[in-house]
Design an enzyme around this catalytic site. Structure first.
Site, PDB file in Angstrom:
ATOM      1  N   SER A 292       0.855  -1.062  -0.308  1.00 17.85           N
ATOM      2  CA  SER A 292       0.529   0.107  -0.262  1.00 17.85           C
ATOM      3  C   SER A 292       1.331   1.493  -0.200  1.00 17.85           C
ATOM      4  CB  SER A 292      -1.135  -0.043   1.226  1.00 17.85           C
ATOM      5  OG  SER A 292      -1.739  -1.232   1.328  1.00 17.85           O
TER       6      SER A 292
HETATM    7  N1  SAH Z   1      -0.508  -3.765   3.994  1.00 23.10           N
HETATM    8  C1  SAH Z   1      -0.593  -4.900   2.584  1.00 23.10           C
HETATM    9  C2  SAH Z   1      -1.744  -4.236   1.411  1.00 23.10           C
HETATM   10  C3  SAH Z   1      -1.932  -5.290   0.511  1.00 23.10           C
HETATM   11  S1  SAH Z   1      -3.053  -4.830  -0.906  1.00 23.10           S
HETATM   12  C4  SAH Z   1       0.588  -4.156   2.535  1.00 23.10           C
HETATM   13  O1  SAH Z   1       0.762  -3.085   2.649  1.00 23.10           O
HETATM   14  O2  SAH Z   1       1.574  -5.005   1.791  1.00 23.10           O
HETATM   15  C5  SAH Z   1      -4.386  -5.712  -0.436  1.00 23.10           C
HETATM   16  C6  SAH Z   1      -4.336  -7.102  -0.226  1.00 23.10           C
HETATM   17  O3  SAH Z   1      -5.638  -7.705  -0.008  1.00 23.10           O
HETATM   18  C7  SAH Z   1      -3.674  -7.921  -0.870  1.00 23.10           C
HETATM   19  O4  SAH Z   1      -2.630  -8.575  -0.839  1.00 23.10           O
HETATM   20  C8  SAH Z   1      -5.090  -9.243  -1.516  1.00 23.10           C
HETATM   21  O5  SAH Z   1      -4.685 -10.402  -1.380  1.00 23.10           O
HETATM   22  C9  SAH Z   1      -6.080  -9.052   0.069  1.00 23.10           C
HETATM   23  N2  SAH Z   1      -6.763  -9.887  -0.554  1.00 23.10           N
HETATM   24  C10 SAH Z   1      -8.061  -9.384  -1.052  1.00 23.10           C
HETATM   25  N3  SAH Z   1      -8.725 -10.106  -0.926  1.00 23.10           N
HETATM   26  C11 SAH Z   1      -8.867 -10.861   0.357  1.00 23.10           C
HETATM   27  C12 SAH Z   1      -9.915 -11.379   1.211  1.00 23.10           C
HETATM   28  N4  SAH Z   1     -11.111 -11.698   1.409  1.00 23.10           N
HETATM   29  N5  SAH Z   1      -9.354 -11.830   2.177  1.00 23.10           N
HETATM   30  C13 SAH Z   1      -7.422 -12.232   2.986  1.00 23.10           C
HETATM   31  N6  SAH Z   1      -7.249 -10.866   1.456  1.00 23.10           N
HETATM   32  C14 SAH Z   1      -7.623  -9.995   0.323  1.00 23.10           C
END
Ligand code: SAH
Length: 213
Positions: free
Chosen positions: A61
């Site tokens: 993010s």
């Molecule tokens: N805080 C993380 C954000 C990653 S982006 C960072 O900064 O690295 C959001 C993430 O949510 C992705 O890795 C995606 O795979 C995950 N995601 C999407 N739908 C989801 C769900 N239903 N349950 C768990 N994770 C999910």
């Protein structure tokens, strides 16, 4: 010294001492694929205020967005937190730092490879946090076995607020999540009573509820 962190403080995205401390201690460069670090360099990545791809069509993010969401969440020492969409593990690790050894962070990630990636990044960065568990699954259902939570934060956007997350929050607890292109803050006042606030103008990857392929 980090120009980016100073900027986020100046622009009032970062306000709370414990959140600022976590931003300073937990380096974003420790949560990216080695190839990106090799091409761009650690310093560039640590100062870069935008999302960066981490594979599987997902991104780490944007620091501004993480700062804004954490300030709404107001994580405290000793909190039990559910972190949905742990991805790179960067925000999860900051939460471990903020809640301290008596707090706990449950991190859910839907994509198995990314669940491992986040978990390994936390271990490799050698912060030594033991107050965390990484789980592979659909975070839109929450994590009933460990509920209720003091705080719940979601990193991927859905069409509406998953009821399970409202149910799994303690009275007085806070839920921060993206709905379409807004960030929402919900404060649980009573079993079925929530104070809600919407902050428009953000972009997120989608929260995916179907089964893992
Ligand atoms: N805080 C993380 C954000 C990653 S982006 C960072 O900064 O690295 C959001 C993430 O949510 C992705 O890795 C995606 O795979 C995950 N995601 C999407 N739908 C989801 C769900 N239903 N349950 C768990 N994770 C999910």
């Amino acid at each position: 010294m980090s120009k980016l962190i100073d900027q986020l403080i100046e622009q009032k995205y970062l306000k709370s001492p414990r959140i600022i401390e976590a931003f300073k201690k937990i380096k974003r460069a420790d949560f990216l694929p080695p190839k990106i670090i090799k091409n761009k360099g650690r310093e560039f990545v640590n100062q870069y205020n935008a999302p960066i791809p981490i594979g599987y069509e997902q991104t780490i993010s944007q620091p501004l967005t993480v700062a804004f969401m954490l300030e709404l969440l107001q994580p405290q020492q000793n909190d039990k937190i559910l972190d949905i969409g742990s991805g790179s593990g960067w925000q999860t690790t900051m939460l471990c730092q903020i809640v301290g050894p008596k707090g706990f962070v449950y991190a859910i990630e839907r994509i198995p490879e990314l669940k491992d990636f986040g978990q390994e990044n936390l271990a490799k960065a050698k912060y030594g946090f033991k107050n965390v568990e990484f789980i592979c699954g659909d975070g839109s259902k929450g994590l009933k076995s460990q509920a209720p939570f003091d705080k719940i934060i979601v990193a991927a956007s859905s069409e509406k607020i998953p009821q399970a997350l409202k149910d799994q929050l303690k009275i007085g607890g806070r839920l921060v999540l993206p709905i379409k292109n807004s960030i929402w803050l919900l404060i649980k006042k009573d079993k079925n009573k929530f104070e809600e606030k919407e902050y428009p103008g953000f972009v997120f990857v989608p929260l995916i509820k179907d089964k893992i392929v």
